[in-house]
Design a protein around this motif. Structure first.
Motif, PDB file in Angstrom:
ATOM      1  N   ARG A  68       0.751  -1.063   0.416  1.00  0.00           N
ATOM      2  CA  ARG A  68      -0.075   0.291   0.029  1.00  0.00           C
ATOM      3  C   ARG A  68       0.862   1.172  -0.128  1.00  0.00           C
ATOM      4  O   ARG A  68       0.402   2.342   0.672  1.00  0.00           O
ATOM      5  CB  ARG A  68      -1.152  -0.215   1.040  1.00  0.00           C
ATOM      6  CG  ARG A  68      -1.815  -1.424   1.091  1.00  0.00           C
ATOM      7  CD  ARG A  68      -2.860  -1.144   2.256  1.00  0.00           C
ATOM      8  NE  ARG A  68      -4.225  -2.209   2.447  1.00  0.00           N
ATOM      9  CZ  ARG A  68      -5.187  -1.895   2.159  1.00  0.00           C
ATOM     10  NH1 ARG A  68      -5.169  -1.414   1.378  1.00  0.00           N
ATOM     11  NH2 ARG A  68      -5.739  -3.048   1.514  1.00  0.00           N
ATOM     12  N   ASN A  69       2.093   1.350  -0.533  1.00  0.00           N
ATOM     13  CA  ASN A  69       3.183   2.316  -1.492  1.00  0.00           C
ATOM     14  C   ASN A  69       2.264   2.413  -2.228  1.00  0.00           C
ATOM     15  O   ASN A  69       3.502   1.922  -3.306  1.00  0.00           O
ATOM     16  CB  ASN A  69       3.951   1.803  -0.286  1.00  0.00           C
ATOM     17  CG  ASN A  69       4.605   3.616  -0.531  1.00  0.00           C
ATOM     18  OD1 ASN A  69       4.843   4.292  -1.478  1.00  0.00           O
ATOM     19  ND2 ASN A  69       5.121   4.196   0.893  1.00  0.00           N
ATOM     20  N   GLN A  70       1.715   3.616  -3.228  1.00  0.00           N
ATOM     21  CA  GLN A  70       1.611   4.196  -4.655  1.00  0.00           C
ATOM     22  C   GLN A  70       3.332   4.360  -4.805  1.00  0.00           C
ATOM     23  O   GLN A  70       3.995   3.914  -5.883  1.00  0.00           O
ATOM     24  CB  GLN A  70       0.877   5.065  -4.659  1.00  0.00           C
ATOM     25  CG  GLN A  70       0.367   5.417  -6.184  1.00  0.00           C
ATOM     26  CD  GLN A  70      -0.505   6.555  -6.038  1.00  0.00           C
ATOM     27  OE1 GLN A  70      -1.214   7.013  -5.549  1.00  0.00           O
ATOM     28  NE2 GLN A  70      -0.781   7.523  -7.050  1.00  0.00           N
ATOM     29  N   ASP A  71       4.121   5.235  -3.739  1.00  0.00           N
ATOM     30  CA  ASP A  71       5.306   5.551  -4.888  1.00  0.00           C
ATOM     31  C   ASP A  71       6.383   4.321  -4.747  1.00  0.00           C
ATOM     32  O   ASP A  71       7.227   4.500  -6.200  1.00  0.00           O
ATOM     33  CB  ASP A  71       5.862   6.724  -3.510  1.00  0.00           C
ATOM     34  CG  ASP A  71       5.212   7.829  -3.422  1.00  0.00           C
ATOM     35  OD1 ASP A  71       4.344   8.067  -4.752  1.00  0.00           O
ATOM     36  OD2 ASP A  71       5.297   8.509  -3.093  1.00  0.00           O
ATOM     37  N   LEU A  72       6.181   3.272  -4.345  1.00  0.00           N
ATOM     38  CA  LEU A  72       7.162   1.959  -4.287  1.00  0.00           C
ATOM     39  C   LEU A  72       6.516   1.533  -5.323  1.00  0.00           C
ATOM     40  O   LEU A  72       7.645   1.387  -6.232  1.00  0.00           O
ATOM     41  CB  LEU A  72       6.558   1.364  -2.904  1.00  0.00           C
ATOM     42  CG  LEU A  72       8.401   0.350  -2.698  1.00  0.00           C
ATOM     43  CD1 LEU A  72       8.955   0.871  -2.518  1.00  0.00           C
ATOM     44  CD2 LEU A  72       7.662  -0.426  -1.593  1.00  0.00           C
ATOM     45  N   VAL A  73       5.414   1.070  -5.546  1.00  0.00           N
ATOM     46  CA  VAL A  73       4.363   0.786  -6.659  1.00  0.00           C
ATOM     47  C   VAL A  73       4.997   1.096  -7.863  1.00  0.00           C
ATOM     48  O   VAL A  73       5.395   0.652  -8.940  1.00  0.00           O
ATOM     49  CB  VAL A  73       3.228   0.566  -6.664  1.00  0.00           C
ATOM     50  CG1 VAL A  73       2.621   0.045  -8.231  1.00  0.00           C
ATOM     51  CG2 VAL A  73       2.985  -0.239  -5.994  1.00  0.00           C
ATOM     52  N   PHE A  74       5.587   2.396  -7.963  1.00  0.00           N
ATOM     53  CA  PHE A  74       5.488   3.075  -9.308  1.00  0.00           C
ATOM     54  C   PHE A  74       7.147   3.403  -8.998  1.00  0.00           C
ATOM     55  O   PHE A  74       7.476   2.893 -10.473  1.00  0.00           O
ATOM     56  CB  PHE A  74       5.722   5.233  -9.349  1.00  0.00           C
ATOM     57  CG  PHE A  74       5.922   5.770 -10.106  1.00  0.00           C
ATOM     58  CD1 PHE A  74       5.018   5.427 -11.700  1.00  0.00           C
ATOM     59  CD2 PHE A  74       7.180   6.330 -10.183  1.00  0.00           C
ATOM     60  CE1 PHE A  74       5.784   5.910 -12.502  1.00  0.00           C
ATOM     61  CE2 PHE A  74       7.082   6.837 -11.292  1.00  0.00           C
ATOM     62  CZ  PHE A  74       6.541   6.818 -12.867  1.00  0.00           C
ATOM     63  N   LEU A  75       8.091   2.811  -8.425  1.00  0.00           N
ATOM     64  CA  LEU A  75       9.694   3.163  -8.268  1.00  0.00           C
ATOM     65  C   LEU A  75       9.553   1.420  -9.344  1.00  0.00           C
ATOM     66  O   LEU A  75      11.079   1.391  -9.895  1.00  0.00           O
ATOM     67  CB  LEU A  75      10.050   2.780  -6.476  1.00  0.00           C
ATOM     68  CG  LEU A  75      11.278   3.064  -7.168  1.00  0.00           C
ATOM     69  CD1 LEU A  75      11.865   4.625  -7.713  1.00  0.00           C
ATOM     70  CD2 LEU A  75      12.081   3.197  -5.654  1.00  0.00           C
ATOM     71  N   ILE A  76       9.396   0.522  -8.782  1.00  0.00           N
ATOM     72  CA  ILE A  76       9.374  -0.710  -8.883  1.00  0.00           C
ATOM     73  C   ILE A  76       8.610  -1.254 -10.254  1.00  0.00           C
ATOM     74  O   ILE A  76       9.253  -1.858 -10.544  1.00  0.00           O
ATOM     75  CB  ILE A  76       9.326  -2.172  -7.681  1.00  0.00           C
ATOM     76  CG1 ILE A  76       9.411  -1.852  -6.315  1.00  0.00           C
ATOM     77  CG2 ILE A  76       9.601  -3.496  -8.052  1.00  0.00           C
ATOM     78  CD1 ILE A  76      11.509  -1.449  -5.844  1.00  0.00           C
ATOM     79  N   SER A  77       7.874  -0.979  -9.658  1.00  0.00           N
ATOM     80  CA  SER A  77       7.957  -1.018 -12.019  1.00  0.00           C
ATOM     81  C   SER A  77       8.295  -0.732 -12.682  1.00  0.00           C
ATOM     82  O   SER A  77       8.642  -0.973 -13.534  1.00  0.00           O
ATOM     83  CB  SER A  77       5.763  -0.475 -12.463  1.00  0.00           C
ATOM     84  OG  SER A  77       5.058  -0.739 -10.877  1.00  0.00           O
ATOM     85  N   SER A  78       9.011   0.667 -13.116  1.00  0.00           N
ATOM     86  CA  SER A  78       9.835   1.515 -13.517  1.00  0.00           C
ATOM     87  C   SER A  78      11.141   0.779 -13.764  1.00  0.00           C
ATOM     88  O   SER A  78      11.238   0.095 -14.928  1.00  0.00           O
ATOM     89  CB  SER A  78      10.621   3.002 -13.273  1.00  0.00           C
ATOM     90  OG  SER A  78      10.830   2.796 -11.683  1.00  0.00           O
ATOM     91  N   ALA A  79      11.612   0.060 -12.633  1.00  0.00           N
ATOM     92  CA  ALA A  79      12.909  -0.919 -12.514  1.00  0.00           C
ATOM     93  C   ALA A  79      12.354  -2.316 -13.376  1.00  0.00           C
ATOM     94  O   ALA A  79      12.850  -2.471 -13.945  1.00  0.00           O
ATOM     95  CB  ALA A  79      13.111  -1.377 -11.721  1.00  0.00           C
ATOM     96  N   VAL A  80      10.978  -2.518 -13.273  1.00  0.00           N
ATOM     97  CA  VAL A  80      10.724  -3.941 -14.416  1.00  0.00           C
ATOM     98  C   VAL A  80      10.535  -3.648 -15.390  1.00  0.00           C
ATOM     99  O   VAL A  80      10.875  -4.276 -16.846  1.00  0.00           O
ATOM    100  CB  VAL A  80       9.282  -4.283 -13.845  1.00  0.00           C
ATOM    101  CG1 VAL A  80       8.435  -5.783 -15.360  1.00  0.00           C
ATOM    102  CG2 VAL A  80       9.128  -4.765 -12.744  1.00  0.00           C
ATOM    103  N   ARG A  81      10.263  -2.649 -15.770  1.00  0.00           N
ATOM    104  CA  ARG A  81      10.289  -1.680 -17.721  1.00  0.00           C
ATOM    105  C   ARG A  81      11.180  -2.376 -17.906  1.00  0.00           C
ATOM    106  O   ARG A  81      11.295  -2.467 -18.904  1.00  0.00           O
ATOM    107  CB  ARG A  81       9.492  -0.341 -17.300  1.00  0.00           C
ATOM    108  CG  ARG A  81       9.834   0.310 -18.400  1.00  0.00           C
ATOM    109  CD  ARG A  81       9.885   1.748 -18.098  1.00  0.00           C
ATOM    110  NE  ARG A  81      10.526   2.162 -17.489  1.00  0.00           N
ATOM    111  CZ  ARG A  81      10.756   3.739 -17.192  1.00  0.00           C
ATOM    112  NH1 ARG A  81       9.940   4.379 -16.431  1.00  0.00           N
ATOM    113  NH2 ARG A  81      12.277   4.024 -15.957  1.00  0.00           N
ATOM    114  N   ASP A  82      12.059  -1.404 -17.269  1.00  0.00           N
ATOM    115  CA  ASP A  82      13.767  -1.609 -17.575  1.00  0.00           C
ATOM    116  C   ASP A  82      14.473  -2.724 -17.628  1.00  0.00           C
ATOM    117  O   ASP A  82      15.600  -3.250 -18.518  1.00  0.00           O
ATOM    118  CB  ASP A  82      14.823  -1.084 -15.965  1.00  0.00           C
ATOM    119  CG  ASP A  82      14.815   1.359 -16.463  1.00  0.00           C
ATOM    120  OD1 ASP A  82      13.563   1.334 -17.017  1.00  0.00           O
ATOM    121  OD2 ASP A  82      14.909   1.546 -15.047  1.00  0.00           O
ATOM    122  N   LEU A  83      13.916  -4.085 -17.183  1.00  0.00           N
ATOM    123  CA  LEU A  83      14.371  -4.987 -17.220  1.00  0.00           C
ATOM    124  C   LEU A  83      13.614  -5.326 -18.453  1.00  0.00           C
ATOM    125  O   LEU A  83      15.085  -6.408 -19.624  1.00  0.00           O
ATOM    126  CB  LEU A  83      13.754  -5.772 -16.369  1.00  0.00           C
ATOM    127  CG  LEU A  83      14.536  -6.204 -15.179  1.00  0.00           C
ATOM    128  CD1 LEU A  83      14.073  -6.970 -13.637  1.00  0.00           C
ATOM    129  CD2 LEU A  83      15.673  -6.584 -15.436  1.00  0.00           C
TER     130      LEU A  83
END
Length: 350
Positions: A155-170
């Motif tokens: 339940r942390n929107q900023d964290l979700v965005f951060l890790i999602s961007s890491a998946v995008r980079d992968l």
């Protein structure tokens, strides 16, 4: 690594034991038995995860160590795992990162079945490859979807965005550099002015491939602990530089030991530095445009051994190791900080 695992409470190679023992993965394991004796790379990936987990599952350990080294601010007592000195949310994040990392490795095991070439392949082998692809795709998707669910539960929107961007980079990493028919990377032709070509290309490939995930994981765990944006930025730098030092070290080891695994990464740092120094090696590497298996890897490594690639890679490891070590000085002296320092020293121990 073993000593570092003791600091965070238990072996992080078993971070994902919960989902490894789930009914879904148990069913996958039964299906994997059908592939025994085939050449599908999924079997090799599975073995590396189970028997060599300390290489593939080190990211979670790094996240927990940086969590403990930094400490946490204003946490509710119920949120803290007092035995390990980290928050339950930070441990959950470490599990998420492992699931993402391993799902990526499994997805990389998909085989590109060329319809023209498949006509000359025995039907039993073709069936094995097709079946293996289905298992790899579904297994990787299962882990990735579980990581998304676990991440959302924090339940942390900023964290979700951060890790999602890491998946995008992968995902982006798979579209960097030239590729053979199985999507293994091959050095591209350098520009007329080759200065800085190797460092730029190698860094781009590996920041997308690993640096972003570890960097944003370290940044995210500091966010969960309530640290300032400045400290979070230091966490990102630490993870990125550690991942790059680690990858350069792996590249160097493959070249020095003349390991045939180097074929799966012809964009390894020593090779890239040699391409910049002497592009004529591309004549040999161009044989891999159809398939990296066509490359005489022993000949390539002999050429590299006589050039500056090995020395420049050692300097690259030293550079990123030093930058990661500098970030550690932000945190107070502790057993976790010492463990991270020891890992950095071990990476650069060539």
């Amino acid at each position: 690594m073993s000593e570092a695992e003791k600091i965070v409470g238990y072996p992080t190679s078993f971070l994902s034991l919960r989902w490894l023992l789930s009914d879904e993965i148990a069913n996958v394991a039964l299906h994997l038995r059908k592939l025994v004796g085939s050449n599908h790379p999924l079997l090799k990936t599975a073995k590396s995860i189970i028997y060599n987990g300390r290489n593939t599952q080190a990211f979670g350990l790094i996240v927990l160590l940086i969590s403990k080294a930094a400490g946490h601010l204003n946490a509710k007592p119920v949120e803290e795992d007092k035995a390990a000195g980290v928050l339950h949310s930070q441990r959950a994040l470490a599990e998420v990162i492992e699931m993402i990392r391993i799902s990526n490795l499994i997805h990389k095991g998909l085989v590109n079945i060329n319809t023209d070439e498949s006509l000359s392949v025995e039907s039993s082998e073709l069936n094995n490859m097709t079946f293996g692809n289905k298992i790899a795709l579904l297994c990787g998707d299962y882990l990735l979807s579980n990581s998304c669910t676990e991440l959302a539960s924090l339940r942390n929107q900023d964290l979700v965005f951060l890790i999602s961007s890491a998946v995008r980079d992968l995902c982006q990493a798979e579209f960097v550099a030239c590729r053979d028919n199985q999507n293994f990377p091959i050095p591209s032709i350098p520009p007329e002015d080759r200065t800085g070509y190797a460092l730029k290309e190698w860094t781009l490939l590996n920041v997308y491939g690993a640096g972003s995930l570890l960097g944003k994981s370290c940044q995210g765990t500091l966010k969960l602990a309530g640290h300032s944006k400045e400290i979070q930025a230091e966490g990102y730098k630490f993870g990125k530089h550690l991942a790059l030092a680690w990858q350069a070290s792996l590249d160097l080891g493959l070249c020095i030991n003349k390991d045939k695994e180097i074929l799966h990464n012809l964009c390894a740092a020593p090779i890239m530095f040699h391409v910049e120094h002497d592009p004529s090696i591309l004549i040999e590497l161009d044989k891999g445009l159809e398939s990296v298996e066509n490359v005489d890897y022993l000949k390539v490594l002999e050429i590299i051994a006589a050039g500056p690639g090995i020395g420049l890679t050692k300097e690259l490891i030293k550079e990123h190791s030093q930058k990661a070590m500098e970030v550690l000085n932000v945190f107070k002296e502790s057993d976790a900080r010492k463990a991270l320092s020891n890992i950095i020293v071990a990476i650069g121990d060539f």
